[in-house]
Motif scaffolding. Structure first.
Motif, PDB file in Angstrom:
ATOM      1  N   PRO A   1       0.785  -1.240   0.000  1.00 56.28           N
ATOM      2  CA  PRO A   1       0.000   0.000   0.000  1.00 56.28           C
ATOM      3  C   PRO A   1       0.812   1.282   0.000  1.00 56.28           C
ATOM      4  CG  PRO A   1       0.028  -0.950   2.197  1.00 56.28           C
ATOM      5  CD  PRO A   1       0.666  -1.960   1.289  1.00 56.28           C
ATOM      6  N   THR A   2       2.132   1.189   0.202  1.00 56.50           N
ATOM      7  CA  THR A   2       2.947   2.418   0.239  1.00 56.50           C
ATOM      8  C   THR A   2       4.035   2.419  -0.820  1.00 56.50           C
ATOM      9  OG1 THR A   2       4.388   1.423   1.933  1.00 56.50           O
ATOM     10  CG2 THR A   2       2.530   2.742   2.700  1.00 56.50           C
ATOM     11  N   THR A   3       3.933   1.547  -1.817  1.00 58.41           N
ATOM     12  CA  THR A   3       4.923   1.508  -2.887  1.00 58.41           C
ATOM     13  C   THR A   3       4.999   2.851  -3.613  1.00 58.41           C
ATOM     14  OG1 THR A   3       4.636  -0.858  -3.233  1.00 58.41           O
ATOM     15  CG2 THR A   3       5.540   0.395  -5.068  1.00 58.41           C
ATOM     16  N   ALA A   4       6.206   3.288  -3.902  1.00 63.14           N
ATOM     17  CA  ALA A   4       6.479   4.515  -4.669  1.00 63.14           C
ATOM     18  C   ALA A   4       6.216   5.799  -3.885  1.00 63.14           C
ATOM     19  CB  ALA A   4       5.696   4.536  -5.978  1.00 63.14           C
ATOM     20  N   LEU A   5       5.897   5.686  -2.595  1.00 59.14           N
ATOM     21  CA  LEU A   5       5.712   6.878  -1.773  1.00 59.14           C
ATOM     22  C   LEU A   5       6.972   7.126  -0.958  1.00 59.14           C
ATOM     23  CD1 LEU A   5       2.103   6.209  -0.422  1.00 59.14           C
ATOM     24  CD2 LEU A   5       2.760   7.543  -2.422  1.00 59.14           C
ATOM     25  N   ASP A   6       7.265   8.400  -0.661  1.00 55.17           N
ATOM     26  CA  ASP A   6       8.449   8.679   0.144  1.00 55.17           C
ATOM     27  C   ASP A   6       8.218   8.198   1.572  1.00 55.17           C
ATOM     28  OD1 ASP A   6       7.515  10.889   1.970  1.00 55.17           O
ATOM     29  OD2 ASP A   6       7.206  11.922   0.073  1.00 55.17           O
ATOM     30  N   VAL A   7       9.302   8.078   2.340  1.00 50.87           N
ATOM     31  CA  VAL A   7       9.219   7.420   3.645  1.00 50.87           C
ATOM     32  C   VAL A   7       8.301   8.159   4.627  1.00 50.87           C
ATOM     33  CG1 VAL A   7      11.441   6.270   3.462  1.00 50.87           C
ATOM     34  CG2 VAL A   7      11.354   8.600   4.357  1.00 50.87           C
ATOM     35  N   VAL A   8       8.230   9.480   4.524  1.00 49.10           N
ATOM     36  CA  VAL A   8       7.369  10.237   5.431  1.00 49.10           C
ATOM     37  C   VAL A   8       5.906   9.933   5.146  1.00 49.10           C
ATOM     38  CG1 VAL A   8       6.653  12.530   6.191  1.00 49.10           C
ATOM     39  CG2 VAL A   8       9.072  12.073   5.745  1.00 49.10           C
ATOM     40  N   ILE A   9       5.524   9.997   3.865  1.00 54.82           N
ATOM     41  CA  ILE A   9       4.148   9.689   3.467  1.00 54.82           C
ATOM     42  C   ILE A   9       3.841   8.220   3.758  1.00 54.82           C
ATOM     43  CG2 ILE A   9       2.518   9.595   1.550  1.00 54.82           C
ATOM     44  CD1 ILE A   9       3.196  12.398   2.461  1.00 54.82           C
ATOM     45  N   GLN A  10       4.823   7.347   3.501  1.00 60.94           N
ATOM     46  CA  GLN A  10       4.639   5.919   3.764  1.00 60.94           C
ATOM     47  C   GLN A  10       4.270   5.676   5.216  1.00 60.94           C
ATOM     48  OE1 GLN A  10       7.427   2.681   2.341  1.00 60.94           O
ATOM     49  NE2 GLN A  10       8.005   2.671   4.491  1.00 60.94           N
ATOM     50  N   ASP A  11       4.991   6.326   6.117  1.00 59.43           N
ATOM     51  CA  ASP A  11       4.725   6.142   7.549  1.00 59.43           C
ATOM     52  C   ASP A  11       3.320   6.632   7.910  1.00 59.43           C
ATOM     53  OD1 ASP A  11       5.831   5.406  10.234  1.00 59.43           O
ATOM     54  OD2 ASP A  11       5.388   7.510  10.635  1.00 59.43           O
ATOM     55  N   ARG A  12       2.918   7.770   7.342  1.00 59.15           N
ATOM     56  CA  ARG A  12       1.587   8.314   7.621  1.00 59.15           C
ATOM     57  C   ARG A  12       0.487   7.391   7.096  1.00 59.15           C
ATOM     58  NH1 ARG A  12       2.726  14.543   5.651  1.00 59.15           N
ATOM     59  NH2 ARG A  12       4.081  15.174   7.401  1.00 59.15           N
ATOM     60  N   ILE A  13       0.684   6.843   5.897  1.00 61.12           N
ATOM     61  CA  ILE A  13      -0.312   5.952   5.301  1.00 61.12           C
ATOM     62  C   ILE A  13      -0.465   4.689   6.143  1.00 61.12           C
ATOM     63  CG2 ILE A  13      -0.824   4.466   3.325  1.00 61.12           C
ATOM     64  CD1 ILE A  13      -1.353   7.357   2.702  1.00 61.12           C
ATOM     65  N   LEU A  14       0.657   4.116   6.550  1.00 57.64           N
ATOM     66  CA  LEU A  14       0.611   2.904   7.364  1.00 57.64           C
ATOM     67  C   LEU A  14      -0.087   3.155   8.696  1.00 57.64           C
ATOM     68  CD1 LEU A  14       4.168   1.405   6.741  1.00 57.64           C
ATOM     69  CD2 LEU A  14       1.990   0.513   5.901  1.00 57.64           C
ATOM     70  N   GLU A  15       0.195   4.297   9.313  1.00 57.40           N
ATOM     71  CA  GLU A  15      -0.441   4.625  10.581  1.00 57.40           C
ATOM     72  C   GLU A  15      -1.947   4.839  10.387  1.00 57.40           C
ATOM     73  OE1 GLU A  15      -1.135   4.934  14.400  1.00 57.40           O
ATOM     74  OE2 GLU A  15       0.802   4.352  13.535  1.00 57.40           O
ATOM     75  N   THR A  16      -2.311   5.469   9.263  1.00 58.34           N
ATOM     76  CA  THR A  16      -3.732   5.673   8.956  1.00 58.34           C
ATOM     77  C   THR A  16      -4.457   4.342   8.819  1.00 58.34           C
ATOM     78  OG1 THR A  16      -3.319   7.780   7.821  1.00 58.34           O
ATOM     79  CG2 THR A  16      -5.351   6.617   7.260  1.00 58.34           C
ATOM     80  N   ILE A  17      -3.842   3.399   8.084  1.00 61.10           N
ATOM     81  CA  ILE A  17      -4.443   2.079   7.902  1.00 61.10           C
ATOM     82  C   ILE A  17      -4.628   1.383   9.242  1.00 61.10           C
ATOM     83  CG2 ILE A  17      -4.102  -0.212   6.911  1.00 61.10           C
ATOM     84  CD1 ILE A  17      -2.599   1.132   4.598  1.00 61.10           C
ATOM     85  N   LYS A  18      -3.587   1.421  10.074  1.00 64.00           N
ATOM     86  CA  LYS A  18      -3.655   0.748  11.370  1.00 64.00           C
ATOM     87  C   LYS A  18      -4.714   1.385  12.280  1.00 64.00           C
ATOM     88  CE  LYS A  18      -1.510  -2.130  12.811  1.00 64.00           C
ATOM     89  NZ  LYS A  18      -1.788  -3.589  12.826  1.00 64.00           N
TER      90      LYS A  18
END
Length: 353
Positions: free
Chosen positions: A180-197
């Motif tokens: 779900p976070t492929t091709a996103l920078d690490v900051v956005i990736q972390d936010r997306i993962l936290e949102t999902i959780k």
């Protein structure tokens, strides 16, 4: 009984040169509220396994054997219409790897969410569905007024959040999150993962997280299943997989995981490439790349062994954990590995563990 029980699943793809055994005898369970990670290299069968659960794959794919039991319903026996109406999105939803491919480009993002809600909830009006979509946008950090925008008007991170909104709009019991976070920078990736959780905890759903990134599964998952050559070669709780793995492939993946406690530690890659799943070799499929392979590994397919607390491993040498972990940590162990069947095999090493 677990919420989801997959037993000896075999999903093959028709190809010009034969059947590609993308998943070849996979068994996996997921409990309510649990997050299970699927980790492995590209081509290992992770995405096919997830898509098999809701039969969301191309026409040349076929489930040729095995069982997928969701909360008492055998999914492999459902018709396409039953699957669409009873399971997809309402019970089991998916966050695809590329959000832009998940949305129809000619319809607004909001209209697609509204359509999914009303398809599964006959008594919900369009006005009520739009209100729920706006609320989801707001909860996921998207301006609700963007509900009438088209997919191409969203940035990558925003499109991914909108796809999460679509996946969660019916509060499913299981979320399939495919990279779900492929091709996103690490900051956005972390936010997306936290949102999902956060949303997962809010609706008390289970999740299967698919990734090649060990850092993602170590942070987000309760259990981790290591997938290689269409097989689950090791599965255990996240701490065990990260700290005490027994399969050489898992040890190899861990070597490529940065260690913040040792910044000077070299990352070690696994030599070779994944197996040809049209005509896989006999024995262990990792044997051609494994520095610990013996004659038995080449000739006999290992069966899953239980090492306690649900730690299952498919490896003939899994008992030798201390030796394997010590040698696998050395760069020269992998650098000296010759791809292909060796003339001589490593000596048997026994362990008291």
């Amino acid at each position: 009984m677990s919420l989801l029980e997959i037993t000896d699943l075999k999903t093959y793809y028709r190809a010009s040169d034969g059947w590609v055994r993308a998943t070849d005898g996979v068994s996996l369970s997921v409990d309510r509220g649990e997050t299970v990670g699927l980790v492995g290299e590209s081509g290992s069968g992770k995405t096919t396994l997830a898509k098999s659960i809701i039969r969301l794959f191309p026409k040349n794919a076929e489930i040729v054997d095995g069982s997928i039991n969701y909360d008492g319903t055998e999914i492999t026996e459902l018709t396409d219409r039953q699957l669409r109406k009873q399971i997809r999105w309402s019970e089991i939803s998916m966050i695809p790897q590329n959000a832009m491919n998940g949305f129809d480009p000619v319809y607004t993002v909001g209209s697609q969410i509204v359509e999914v809600i009303r398809y599964h909830e006959d008594d919900t009006s369009k006005k009520e569905a739009r209100k729920r979509a706006r609320e989801l946008f707001n909860e996921l950090g998207i301006d609700p007024d963007r509900i009438d925008d088209y997919p191409h008007q969203f940035s990558g991170g925003m499109a991914q959040r909108a796809m999460i909104a679509l996946a969660l709009c019916l509060s499913p019991n299981i979320i399939l999150a495919d990279e779900p976070t492929t091709a996103l920078d690490v900051v956005i990736q972390d936010r997306i993962l936290e949102t999902i959780k956060e949303k997962q905890r809010e609706i008390d759903s289970a999740m299967i997280m698919i990734t090649h990134d060990m850092s993602v599964v170590s942070e987000t998952c309760d259990r981790i299943a290591v997938v290689y050559g269409g097989r689950v070669v090791e599965i255990a709780d996240a701490e065990t997989i990260m700290m005490s793995p027994r399969h050489p492939y898992t040890l190899g993946l861990r070597n490529a995981f940065p260690d913040i406690s040792d910044e000077d530690k070299d990352l070690i890659s696994i030599p070779g490439t994944p197996p040809d799943l049209v005509d896989p070799d006999e024995g262990c499929r990792f044997a051609p790349r494994c520095p610990f392979a013996t004659e038995e590994c080449w000739e006999v397919t290992p069966e899953a062994e239980d090492y306690g607390d649900g730690h299952m491993v498919e490896c003939h040498r899994a008992d030798e954990i201390e030796y394997l972990q010590e040698e696998a940590a050395k760069k020269e162990t992998w650098m000296e590995q010759e791809i292909g069947r060796p003339d001589e095999t490593p000596p048997e090493v026994t362990s008291d563990d």
